[in-house]
Design a protein around this motif. Structure first.
Motif, PDB file in Angstrom:
ATOM      1  N   ASP A   1       0.863  -1.182   0.000  1.00 43.33           N
ATOM      2  CA  ASP A   1       0.000   0.000   0.000  1.00 43.33           C
ATOM      3  C   ASP A   1       0.899   1.232   0.000  1.00 43.33           C
ATOM      4  OD1 ASP A   1      -2.295   1.500   0.089  1.00 43.33           O
ATOM      5  OD2 ASP A   1      -2.566   1.324   2.258  1.00 43.33           O
ATOM      6  N   MET A   2       0.749   2.080  -1.019  1.00 40.94           N
ATOM      7  CA  MET A   2       1.534   3.305  -1.071  1.00 40.94           C
ATOM      8  C   MET A   2       1.101   4.242   0.057  1.00 40.94           C
ATOM      9  SD  MET A   2       3.573   2.733  -3.564  1.00 40.94           S
ATOM     10  CE  MET A   2       4.344   4.341  -3.845  1.00 40.94           C
ATOM     11  N   ASP A   3       2.050   4.932   0.656  1.00 38.73           N
ATOM     12  CA  ASP A   3       1.775   5.795   1.810  1.00 38.73           C
ATOM     13  C   ASP A   3       1.227   7.142   1.358  1.00 38.73           C
ATOM     14  OD1 ASP A   3       2.756   3.868   3.625  1.00 38.73           O
ATOM     15  OD2 ASP A   3       4.812   4.558   3.313  1.00 38.73           O
ATOM     16  N   ALA A   4      -0.028   7.449   1.788  1.00 41.56           N
ATOM     17  CA  ALA A   4      -0.664   8.739   1.459  1.00 41.56           C
ATOM     18  C   ALA A   4      -0.340   9.102   0.012  1.00 41.56           C
ATOM     19  CB  ALA A   4      -0.184   9.811   2.413  1.00 41.56           C
ATOM     20  N   PHE A   5      -0.735   8.227  -0.903  1.00 38.36           N
ATOM     21  CA  PHE A   5      -0.195   8.238  -2.260  1.00 38.36           C
ATOM     22  C   PHE A   5      -0.345   9.574  -2.976  1.00 38.36           C
ATOM     23  CE2 PHE A   5      -0.725   6.815  -6.838  1.00 38.36           C
ATOM     24  CZ  PHE A   5       0.628   6.716  -7.061  1.00 38.36           C
ATOM     25  N   TYR A   6      -1.568  10.075  -3.116  1.00 43.41           N
ATOM     26  CA  TYR A   6      -1.758  11.322  -3.867  1.00 43.41           C
ATOM     27  C   TYR A   6      -0.974  12.462  -3.221  1.00 43.41           C
ATOM     28  CZ  TYR A   6      -5.833   8.977  -6.011  1.00 43.41           C
ATOM     29  OH  TYR A   6      -6.667   8.116  -6.666  1.00 43.41           O
ATOM     30  N   ALA A   7      -1.064  12.547  -1.897  1.00 45.67           N
ATOM     31  CA  ALA A   7      -0.362  13.615  -1.195  1.00 45.67           C
ATOM     32  C   ALA A   7       1.146  13.479  -1.369  1.00 45.67           C
ATOM     33  CB  ALA A   7      -0.733  13.602   0.286  1.00 45.67           C
ATOM     34  N   SER A   8       1.644  12.260  -1.337  1.00 48.93           N
ATOM     35  CA  SER A   8       3.085  12.046  -1.486  1.00 48.93           C
ATOM     36  C   SER A   8       3.577  12.441  -2.874  1.00 48.93           C
ATOM     37  CB  SER A   8       3.425  10.578  -1.202  1.00 48.93           C
ATOM     38  OG  SER A   8       3.106  10.240   0.129  1.00 48.93           O
ATOM     39  N   VAL A   9       2.762  12.179  -3.898  1.00 48.95           N
ATOM     40  CA  VAL A   9       3.122  12.609  -5.254  1.00 48.95           C
ATOM     41  C   VAL A   9       3.205  14.131  -5.308  1.00 48.95           C
ATOM     42  CG1 VAL A   9       2.326  12.729  -7.646  1.00 48.95           C
ATOM     43  CG2 VAL A   9       2.195  10.567  -6.396  1.00 48.95           C
TER      44      VAL A   9
ATOM     45  N   PHE B   1       5.438   2.420  -9.966  1.00 46.65           N
ATOM     46  CA  PHE B   1       5.692   1.549  -8.815  1.00 46.65           C
ATOM     47  C   PHE B   1       5.311   0.102  -9.122  1.00 46.65           C
ATOM     48  CE2 PHE B   1       1.269   1.890  -7.011  1.00 46.65           C
ATOM     49  CZ  PHE B   1       1.120   0.616  -6.506  1.00 46.65           C
ATOM     50  N   LYS B   2       4.280  -0.097  -9.938  1.00 49.95           N
ATOM     51  CA  LYS B   2       3.887  -1.463 -10.282  1.00 49.95           C
ATOM     52  C   LYS B   2       4.909  -2.127 -11.198  1.00 49.95           C
ATOM     53  CE  LYS B   2      -0.950  -0.379  -9.538  1.00 49.95           C
ATOM     54  NZ  LYS B   2      -2.254  -0.002 -10.147  1.00 49.95           N
ATOM     55  N   GLN B   3       5.489  -1.359 -12.097  1.00 45.85           N
ATOM     56  CA  GLN B   3       6.554  -1.900 -12.946  1.00 45.85           C
ATOM     57  C   GLN B   3       7.769  -2.277 -12.116  1.00 45.85           C
ATOM     58  OE1 GLN B   3       7.141   1.265 -15.776  1.00 45.85           O
ATOM     59  NE2 GLN B   3       5.229   0.837 -16.876  1.00 45.85           N
ATOM     60  N   ALA B   4       8.083  -1.460 -11.112  1.00 45.90           N
ATOM     61  CA  ALA B   4       9.227  -1.743 -10.244  1.00 45.90           C
ATOM     62  C   ALA B   4       9.018  -3.036  -9.466  1.00 45.90           C
ATOM     63  CB  ALA B   4       9.455  -0.572  -9.289  1.00 45.90           C
ATOM     64  N   VAL B   5       7.814  -3.235  -8.948  1.00 46.47           N
ATOM     65  CA  VAL B   5       7.511  -4.457  -8.209  1.00 46.47           C
ATOM     66  C   VAL B   5       7.566  -5.663  -9.136  1.00 46.47           C
ATOM     67  CG1 VAL B   5       5.759  -5.695  -6.886  1.00 46.47           C
ATOM     68  CG2 VAL B   5       6.107  -3.244  -6.489  1.00 46.47           C
ATOM     69  N   ALA B   6       6.995  -5.539 -10.325  1.00 49.89           N
ATOM     70  CA  ALA B   6       6.949  -6.658 -11.265  1.00 49.89           C
ATOM     71  C   ALA B   6       8.331  -7.111 -11.698  1.00 49.89           C
ATOM     72  CB  ALA B   6       6.124  -6.276 -12.490  1.00 49.89           C
TER      73      ALA B   6
ATOM     74  N   GLU C   1      -2.483   0.300  -4.563  1.00 52.61           N
ATOM     75  CA  GLU C   1      -2.264  -0.924  -3.797  1.00 52.61           C
ATOM     76  C   GLU C   1      -2.284  -2.146  -4.697  1.00 52.61           C
ATOM     77  OE1 GLU C   1      -5.367  -2.348  -1.164  1.00 52.61           O
ATOM     78  OE2 GLU C   1      -6.792  -0.930  -2.016  1.00 52.61           O
ATOM     79  N   ILE C   2      -1.494  -3.148  -4.305  1.00 52.90           N
ATOM     80  CA  ILE C   2      -1.430  -4.414  -5.029  1.00 52.90           C
ATOM     81  C   ILE C   2      -1.187  -5.545  -4.041  1.00 52.90           C
ATOM     82  CG2 ILE C   2      -0.592  -3.515  -7.247  1.00 52.90           C
ATOM     83  CD1 ILE C   2       2.242  -4.197  -6.368  1.00 52.90           C
TER      84      ILE C   2
ATOM     85  N   THR D   1      10.167   5.784  -7.893  1.00 44.63           N
ATOM     86  CA  THR D   1       9.189   6.866  -7.710  1.00 44.63           C
ATOM     87  C   THR D   1       9.609   7.958  -6.741  1.00 44.63           C
ATOM     88  OG1 THR D   1       8.063   5.747  -5.865  1.00 44.63           O
ATOM     89  CG2 THR D   1       7.321   5.204  -8.116  1.00 44.63           C
ATOM     90  N   GLY D   2      10.559   7.655  -5.854  1.00 44.20           N
ATOM     91  CA  GLY D   2      10.880   8.598  -4.783  1.00 44.20           C
ATOM     92  C   GLY D   2       9.888   8.545  -3.645  1.00 44.20           C
ATOM     93  N   LEU D   3       8.994   7.548  -3.655  1.00 45.47           N
ATOM     94  CA  LEU D   3       7.919   7.447  -2.672  1.00 45.47           C
ATOM     95  C   LEU D   3       8.112   6.230  -1.782  1.00 45.47           C
ATOM     96  CD1 LEU D   3       4.950   8.114  -5.127  1.00 45.47           C
ATOM     97  CD2 LEU D   3       6.046   9.779  -3.602  1.00 45.47           C
ATOM     98  N   SER D   4       7.500   6.277  -0.614  1.00 43.34           N
ATOM     99  CA  SER D   4       7.553   5.142   0.305  1.00 43.34           C
ATOM    100  C   SER D   4       6.260   4.341   0.225  1.00 43.34           C
ATOM    101  CB  SER D   4       7.781   5.613   1.743  1.00 43.34           C
ATOM    102  OG  SER D   4       6.631   6.283   2.244  1.00 43.34           O
ATOM    103  N   CYS D   5       6.352   3.084   0.635  1.00 43.75           N
ATOM    104  CA  CYS D   5       5.183   2.215   0.692  1.00 43.75           C
ATOM    105  C   CYS D   5       5.259   1.378   1.954  1.00 43.75           C
ATOM    106  CB  CYS D   5       5.114   1.296  -0.533  1.00 43.75           C
ATOM    107  SG  CYS D   5       6.488   0.123  -0.663  1.00 43.75           S
TER     108      CYS D   5
END
Length: 385
Positions: free
Chosen positions: A12-20, A110-115, A128-129, A155-159
């Motif tokens: 689950d991405m953390d506060a996704f929209y806000a983090s972007v 982020f989904k490409q990175a996980v895959a 989320e995935i 992405t520069g984002l946390s999850c």
């Protein structure tokens, strides 16, 4: 023979929209920031090189909070709350408009990175995935750390990630140590980590069921696990009662659905003020065309064409009206979609003002054998320029 446990992760991405948005405006880190409202102005660069941001206290309208930073949540501002009500709780919070194009871009990243590490993924939405780690050889903790780092690099984002024997437990776990959390759970950990939680933490227990359970004295997941089956059957029926007891014990046999075909693709918008088909003809025409163009873009990006074109209207009294029109051949052409959606609008009462307009394309298929219906239906649209 003892059955080998699955390893299912929920990311689950953390506060996704806000983090972007914080990537775009790093000076807002650590501040209460609220994302929501379609008429909110983007920040303005000032002469001194700083940006001027809108404040929640200055908002007037009926928009709702799409998401908020953890600092804003600490002040009581959460998703789906009205912006006007939020302003009473956090008047000095920064207010930013939503930017779904940006959010979809980072979602793909982020989904490409996980895959690239674990390809068995069930897509659950923009942020989320689920990930099946069962067939991978690496240590669970190491795998999860690799995935978290890959997401951050891309992405520069946390999850936050929860890893457990099934989807139900993994989803609960991903929320336990937010933000930037990593939680591993075994069946032996259930009494200590899961049972003390409120029953609403189980995905599938909604507000009504939660209230019913509270009235029965079932407050925690442990209470539910120890509840009498007959009591639950009397109030919830045999099937749902059995599921409740299984869920409380951490039982969930659902497989990951690593590929699913969507039934339809749609776009809709809620207006900042109620609009009328005749009096606001020009505004509605632009909105209507933009929705059709966006749906067509979504179809092409996802590789689909569709045959059934539909519209959705919500009037000021919150009544919803839908109409469908079936084309002779499937399409992903914006002009064709707009013409067919216009035929739907001709069959809707347009005397009242309405607050929402949506366009949907259903009966989807892959375009390999599909014909383009771009020349079909040339009749005049209700909102035509």
């Amino acid at each position: 023979m003892k059955r080998e446990l699955r390893r299912v992760a929920h990311l689950d991405m953390d506060a996704f929209y806000a983090s972007v948005e914080l990537l775009r405006y790093p000076e807002l880190k650590g501040q209460p920031v609220v994302i929501g409202g379609r008429s909110v102005d983007r920040p303005v660069m000032q002469a001194d090189g700083t940006r001027r941001f809108a404040r929640l206290r200055d908002y007037a309208g009926r928009g709702v909070v799409t998401t908020s930073t953890y600092e804003a949540r600490a002040l009581g501002v959460f998703s789906a709350m009205g912006l006007m009500k939020s302003a009473q709780l956090a008047p000095d919070a920064i207010l930013l408009p939503v930017d779904f194009d940006a959010y979809r871009h980072y979602s793909r990243l982020f989904k490409q990175a996980v895959a690239s590490i674990a390809p068995q993924i069930e897509d659950r939405g923009i942020d989320e995935i689920y990930i099946d780690l069962s067939d991978l050889q690496e240590d669970t903790h190491s795998l999860a750390q690799q995935i978290k780092q890959a997401v951050r690099n891309a992405t520069g984002l946390s999850c936050s990630i929860g890893v457990a024997p099934n989807k139900l437990l993994a989803k609960i776990c991903s929320d336990l140590d937010k933000p930037d959390g990593l939680t591993l759970l075994t069946p032996e950990d259930i009494p200590k980590r899961i049972w003390p939680l409120p029953v609403r933490k189980i995905n599938g227990i909604g507000p009504k069921a939660g209230q019913k359970l509270e009235a029965l004295g079932v407050h925690t997941i442990e209470d539910l696990a120890k509840a009498a089956p007959g009591l639950l059957q009397d109030h919830f029926g045999r099937s749902y009662a059995a599921w409740l007891l299984d869920a409380a014990q951490g039982v969930d046999e659902r497989p990951l659905i690593t590929r699913s075909e969507p039934k339809s693709i749609s776009r809709e918008t809620t207006f900042d003020r109620d609009l009328h088909a005749r009096h606001d003809r020009e505004s509605l025409s632009g909105i209507f065309t933009a929705l059709c163009v966006k749906v067509a873009e979504d179809l092409r990006r996802k590789g689909y064409v569709g045959r059934t074109i539909g519209i959705k209207l919500r009037y000021t009294d919150f009544r919803i009206v839908t109409r469908d029109f079936t084309l002779p051949a499937p399409t992903a052409d914006a002009a064709t979609i707009r013409r067919a959606a216009g035929e739907c609008l001709k069959r809707v009462p347009l005397e009242q003002r309405f607050r929402l307009l949506g366009v949907r394309v259903g009966a989807l298929e892959r375009p390999n054998a599909a014909q383009d219906g771009a020349q079909f239906y040339q009749e005049q649209l209700p909102f035509a320029e």
